[in-house]
Design a protein around this motif. Structure first.
Motif, PDB file in Angstrom:
ATOM      1  N   VAL A  47      -8.569  16.035   0.492  1.00 32.42           N
ATOM      2  CA  VAL A  47      -9.604  15.222  -0.156  1.00 32.42           C
ATOM      3  C   VAL A  47      -8.979  13.983  -0.786  1.00 32.42           C
ATOM      4  CG1 VAL A  47     -11.298  15.137  -2.029  1.00 32.42           C
ATOM      5  CG2 VAL A  47     -11.161  17.159  -0.566  1.00 32.42           C
ATOM      6  N   ALA A  48      -7.867  14.192  -1.507  1.00 29.51           N
ATOM      7  CA  ALA A  48      -7.183  13.070  -2.164  1.00 29.51           C
ATOM      8  C   ALA A  48      -6.705  12.045  -1.136  1.00 29.51           C
ATOM      9  CB  ALA A  48      -6.001  13.588  -2.980  1.00 29.51           C
ATOM     10  N   PHE A  49      -6.141  12.523  -0.030  1.00 24.44           N
ATOM     11  CA  PHE A  49      -5.681  11.608   1.019  1.00 24.44           C
ATOM     12  C   PHE A  49      -6.854  10.846   1.635  1.00 24.44           C
ATOM     13  CE2 PHE A  49      -2.086  14.871   1.865  1.00 24.44           C
ATOM     14  CZ  PHE A  49      -1.366  14.364   0.792  1.00 24.44           C
ATOM     15  N   GLY A  50      -7.973  11.548   1.848  1.00 22.23           N
ATOM     16  CA  GLY A  50      -9.140  10.902   2.426  1.00 22.23           C
ATOM     17  C   GLY A  50      -9.721   9.833   1.521  1.00 22.23           C
ATOM     18  N   VAL A  51      -9.789  10.123   0.230  1.00 23.48           N
ATOM     19  CA  VAL A  51     -10.283   9.131  -0.736  1.00 23.48           C
ATOM     20  C   VAL A  51      -9.363   7.924  -0.759  1.00 23.48           C
ATOM     21  CG1 VAL A  51     -10.730   8.677  -3.176  1.00 23.48           C
ATOM     22  CG2 VAL A  51     -11.467  10.834  -2.159  1.00 23.48           C
ATOM     23  N   ILE A  80       1.657   6.878  -6.783  1.00 20.99           N
ATOM     24  CA  ILE A  80       0.563   7.805  -7.100  1.00 20.99           C
ATOM     25  C   ILE A  80       1.006   9.248  -6.863  1.00 20.99           C
ATOM     26  CG2 ILE A  80      -1.740   8.576  -6.436  1.00 20.99           C
ATOM     27  CD1 ILE A  80      -2.402   5.653  -5.801  1.00 20.99           C
ATOM     28  N   GLY A  81       1.653   9.484  -5.723  1.00 23.32           N
ATOM     29  CA  GLY A  81       2.130  10.833  -5.419  1.00 23.32           C
ATOM     30  C   GLY A  81       3.129  11.333  -6.436  1.00 23.32           C
ATOM     31  N   ALA A  82       4.029  10.447  -6.869  1.00 27.44           N
ATOM     32  CA  ALA A  82       5.033  10.828  -7.870  1.00 27.44           C
ATOM     33  C   ALA A  82       4.380  11.153  -9.207  1.00 27.44           C
ATOM     34  CB  ALA A  82       6.052   9.705  -8.036  1.00 27.44           C
ATOM     35  N   HIS A 129       0.828  -1.203   0.000  1.00 30.12           N
ATOM     36  CA  HIS A 129       0.000   0.000   0.000  1.00 30.12           C
ATOM     37  C   HIS A 129       0.865   1.257   0.000  1.00 30.12           C
ATOM     38  CE1 HIS A 129      -3.753  -2.192   1.763  1.00 30.12           C
ATOM     39  NE2 HIS A 129      -3.633  -2.344   0.468  1.00 30.12           N
ATOM     40  N   LEU A 130       1.930   1.250   0.806  1.00 30.25           N
ATOM     41  CA  LEU A 130       2.820   2.408   0.868  1.00 30.25           C
ATOM     42  C   LEU A 130       3.494   2.637  -0.481  1.00 30.25           C
ATOM     43  CD1 LEU A 130       4.116   4.586   2.689  1.00 30.25           C
ATOM     44  CD2 LEU A 130       5.938   2.948   3.194  1.00 30.25           C
ATOM     45  N   SER A 131       3.906   1.566  -1.133  1.00 25.21           N
ATOM     46  CA  SER A 131       4.552   1.673  -2.446  1.00 25.21           C
ATOM     47  C   SER A 131       3.591   2.247  -3.481  1.00 25.21           C
ATOM     48  CB  SER A 131       5.052   0.296  -2.908  1.00 25.21           C
ATOM     49  OG  SER A 131       5.985  -0.244  -1.987  1.00 25.21           O
ATOM     50  N   ILE A 132       2.332   1.790  -3.449  1.00 24.04           N
ATOM     51  CA  ILE A 132       1.319   2.321  -4.364  1.00 24.04           C
ATOM     52  C   ILE A 132       1.145   3.824  -4.136  1.00 24.04           C
ATOM     53  CG2 ILE A 132      -1.145   2.301  -4.931  1.00 24.04           C
ATOM     54  CD1 ILE A 132      -1.138  -0.693  -4.382  1.00 24.04           C
ATOM     55  N   GLY A 133       1.085   4.218  -2.867  1.00 26.72           N
ATOM     56  CA  GLY A 133       0.942   5.637  -2.541  1.00 26.72           C
ATOM     57  C   GLY A 133       2.111   6.464  -3.037  1.00 26.72           C
ATOM     58  N   LEU A 159      -0.377   7.978   3.151  1.00 22.37           N
ATOM     59  CA  LEU A 159       0.949   8.307   3.672  1.00 22.37           C
ATOM     60  C   LEU A 159       1.987   8.307   2.555  1.00 22.37           C
ATOM     61  CD1 LEU A 159       2.949   8.797   5.985  1.00 22.37           C
ATOM     62  CD2 LEU A 159       3.068   6.316   6.309  1.00 22.37           C
ATOM     63  N   GLY A 160       1.926   7.298   1.680  1.00 22.33           N
ATOM     64  CA  GLY A 160       2.854   7.237   0.558  1.00 22.33           C
ATOM     65  C   GLY A 160       2.694   8.423  -0.373  1.00 22.33           C
ATOM     66  N   ILE A 161       1.433   8.781  -0.685  1.00 24.44           N
ATOM     67  CA  ILE A 161       1.174   9.943  -1.542  1.00 24.44           C
ATOM     68  C   ILE A 161       1.735  11.208  -0.890  1.00 24.44           C
ATOM     69  CG2 ILE A 161      -0.609  11.358  -2.636  1.00 24.44           C
ATOM     70  CD1 ILE A 161      -2.416   8.890  -2.648  1.00 24.44           C
ATOM     71  N   HIS A 162       1.501  11.334   0.398  1.00 30.55           N
ATOM     72  CA  HIS A 162       1.925  12.502   1.171  1.00 30.55           C
ATOM     73  C   HIS A 162       3.445  12.653   1.139  1.00 30.55           C
ATOM     74  CE1 HIS A 162       0.477  15.009   4.853  1.00 30.55           C
ATOM     75  NE2 HIS A 162       1.393  15.651   4.154  1.00 30.55           N
ATOM     76  N   ILE A 163       4.147  11.572   1.434  1.00 31.09           N
ATOM     77  CA  ILE A 163       5.618  11.604   1.458  1.00 31.09           C
ATOM     78  C   ILE A 163       6.165  11.930   0.074  1.00 31.09           C
ATOM     79  CG2 ILE A 163       7.709  10.226   1.792  1.00 31.09           C
ATOM     80  CD1 ILE A 163       6.195   8.663   3.955  1.00 31.09           C
ATOM     81  N   SER A 164       5.655  11.232  -0.928  1.00 32.38           N
ATOM     82  CA  SER A 164       6.135  11.421  -2.294  1.00 32.38           C
ATOM     83  C   SER A 164       5.917  12.855  -2.763  1.00 32.38           C
ATOM     84  CB  SER A 164       5.418  10.446  -3.233  1.00 32.38           C
ATOM     85  OG  SER A 164       5.937  10.519  -4.531  1.00 32.38           O
ATOM     86  N   ALA A 165       4.746  13.405  -2.484  1.00 30.65           N
ATOM     87  CA  ALA A 165       4.438  14.773  -2.901  1.00 30.65           C
ATOM     88  C   ALA A 165       5.360  15.772  -2.210  1.00 30.65           C
ATOM     89  CB  ALA A 165       2.981  15.095  -2.599  1.00 30.65           C
TER      90      ALA A 165
END
Length: 226
Positions: A124-128, A27-29, A20-24, A140-146
């Motif tokens: 919103v994106a994190f919540g979805v 996605i963030g990247a 899940h973290l890798s997917i995030g 979390l992955g999206i957040h870190i990557s962004a």
């Protein structure tokens, strides 16, 4: 007090957490990478290497994004997200937590509009992502990557980037950077809403199929007993 376990709020790592973290992270990247490509393609912005910055110091400095993002995800997609989703529907849950997430980033100089368009839409994106994956690992992955990519190109305050955004006057400007930035943020919002609505409908459809299957099984059991 409420006899709720951390696992009930999806805060305990499981076998799929790394996945899940890798997917995030991916996605963030993709999201931030797409935004940067659009900015450099359709505006007069360009990037240049920061000679005073080296890769290793940047990586070490960027490690701070991991605990900071984790803290924010636990705070906004942890217990409050879990409890709100029990009391009200998921749409209102995401809206409330995203608004709180936006206001949390108020630094005394930001306008409410910029907070809602910026951190609010990301909330919103994190919540979805949390709702769809039933985990804080994806957001979390999206957040870190962004955060790391924004810091990499000098879009984060108080961080020395590897590249900095400059004004290339010799390039033709198709659209102003601020306008394009708002458009890109709105696209992220629209995409998040589409994913949310699709997930809600899919969940309802699966629920109806399960209910129908259970009814058939119960009927067959009664008939067999007779």
């Amino acid at each position: 007090y409420e006899n709720i376990k951390l696992s009930d709020m999806h805060l305990i790592p499981i076998s799929k957490t790394v996945w899940h973290l890798s997917i995030g992270l991916i996605i963030g990247a993709v999201i931030v990478g797409g935004m940067l490509c659009a900015l450099f393609s359709f505006t007069n912005l360009a990037i240049q290497r920061v000679e005073s910055q080296a890769l290793v110091p940047f990586i070490l400095a960027s490690l701070v994004f991991i605990p900071l993002a984790l803290m924010e995800e636990i705070l906004f997609r942890g217990y409050p997200f879990f409890r709100f989703s029990q009391l009200i529907n998921i749409r209102w849950t995401i809206l409330i937590t995203a608004t709180l997430f936006a206001l949390y980033h108020f630094d005394g100089s930001s306008s409410i509009g910029s907070l809602l368009i910026g951190p609010g839409i990301w909330g919103v994106a994190f919540g979805v992502a949390a709702y769809v994956s039933k985990s804080i690992a994806v957001p979390l992955g999206i957040h870190i990557s962004a955060n790391v990519l924004q810091a990499l190109f000098g879009l984060k305050d108080k961080y020395i980037p590897m590249w900095e955004v400059t004004n290339a006057n010799n390039l033709a400007t198709t659209i102003e950077p601020d306008q394009l930035g708002i458009i890109m943020q709105v696209l992220v919002l629209v995409f998040s809403i589409v994913v949310l609505e699709f997930s809600i409908r899919n969940k309802k459809s699966n629920g109806k199929r399960m209910a129908s299957l259970q009814t058939k099984l119960a009927t067959n059991t009664v008939l067999e007993n007779k």
